[in-house]
Design an enzyme around this catalytic site. Structure first.
Site, PDB file in Angstrom:
ATOM      1  N   ASN A 182       0.809  -1.217   0.000  1.00  0.00           N
ATOM      2  CA  ASN A 182       0.000   0.000   0.000  1.00  0.00           C
ATOM      3  C   ASN A 182       0.843   1.267   0.000  1.00  0.00           C
ATOM      4  O   ASN A 182       0.438   2.287  -0.556  1.00  0.00           O
ATOM      5  CB  ASN A 182      -0.930   0.003   1.218  1.00  0.00           C
ATOM      6  CG  ASN A 182      -2.059  -0.983   1.080  1.00  0.00           C
ATOM      7  OD1 ASN A 182      -2.944  -0.827   0.248  1.00  0.00           O
ATOM      8  ND2 ASN A 182      -2.035  -2.033   1.893  1.00  0.00           N
ATOM      9  N   ASP A 214       0.490 -11.017  -0.487  1.00  0.00           N
ATOM     10  CA  ASP A 214       1.715 -10.849   0.294  1.00  0.00           C
ATOM     11  C   ASP A 214       1.826 -11.874   1.405  1.00  0.00           C
ATOM     12  O   ASP A 214       2.916 -12.379   1.705  1.00  0.00           O
ATOM     13  CB  ASP A 214       1.788  -9.433   0.871  1.00  0.00           C
ATOM     14  CG  ASP A 214       0.557  -9.047   1.684  1.00  0.00           C
ATOM     15  OD1 ASP A 214      -0.523  -9.645   1.472  1.00  0.00           O
ATOM     16  OD2 ASP A 214       0.669  -8.138   2.534  1.00  0.00           O
TER      17      ASP A 214
END
Length: 254
Positions: free
Chosen positions: A9, A109
């Site tokens: 992010n 992830d």
């Protein structure tokens, strides 16, 4: 060589592997508005600085928790490297047995970290990834991924304190000299840092009470800083995600 790309992010981390050796790595800001060519030129500048050419890239794999960034990076790979990238997601072989209610909800992830963790440290494992959000994942000794915990990252706490408390300043995250702060900034640093360390130790210990002993691996940008005082972390592995991407790439060549 293989280019691995981890899109978070806040940051995108890129790594270049020659065989199983990580020979270069770079970190850039995640930008949802960048075009294919803008990413291509940015990567070219990184390559030029490290004396790497586009022609050396034989394969590309990427994982992303930011869906809008996937398409421009896919297009960049095809346009500049003439390589169709592997995007970690459904249909990609990982070798991981996922035991959660909806496997499609598990972030790429977290899957990538689990693959690398099992390969490097064996199970059972608790993997703590310090990113924009902090994630805790449990993998048992049979390579089964059982889910975990997602909490706000420490920098979210720092920013929220500044934005929501009128008289408190924006601070730099640092380890304060003492737990008891002697001024406002030290007090805020102590609250955020030691509060987060206590959260990590508290959550890991609660996880262990549920599942038994496990090796605890920390990764992500703030892993080393937090591990200085967190008592439950056994190993810090800054490149765990990149290694997981390399392993998944290799498994999908067979």
């Amino acid at each position: 060589m293989i280019l691995v790309i981890d899109v978070g992010n806040t940051n995108i981390v890129l790594g270049m592997y020659d065989g199983d050796n990580l020979v270069h790595h770079w970190r850039i800001s995640t930008d949802r508005t960048k075009t294919t060519d803008e990413y291509g030129m940015l990567v070219k500048s990184l390559f030029d600085h490290s004396n790497v050419s586009f022609e050396q890239v034989e394969g590309v794999i990427l994982s992303s928790v930011v869906p809008p960034v996937i398409f421009p990076l896919e297009q960049m790979s095809q346009r500049y490297f003439n390589v169709r990238p592997i995007v970690v997601g459904p249909g990609v072989k990982t070798g991981l047995d996922i035991h959660v209610e909806n496997p499609r909800e598990v972030g790429a992830d977290r899957i990538v970290n689990a693959v690398a963790g099992i390969a490097k440290y064996d199970g059972p494992l608790i993997i703590v990834d310090f990113g924009t959000a902090t994630t805790y994942c449990y993998i048992d000794e049979k390579r089964r991924y059982h889910g975990g915990i997602i909490s706000p990252g420490i920098m979210i706490s720092v920013e929220a304190l500044y934005q929501r408390a009128a008289k408190l300043p924006r601070i730099e995250l640092a380890t304060p000299p003492t737990v008891i702060g002697k001024n406002t900034i030290q007090a805020m640093q102590s609250g955020t840092y030691y509060g987060y360390v206590a959260q990590v130790d508290g959550i890991v210990n609660r996880m262990k009470r549920e599942v038994g002993e496990a090796t605890v691996i920390a990764t992500g940008g703030l892993a080393r800083l937090i591990s200085e005082h967190a008592e439950t972390i056994d190993h810090v592995d800054s490149f765990l995600t990149l290694e997981g991407l390399r392993l998944i790439y290799e498994r999908n060549q067979k």
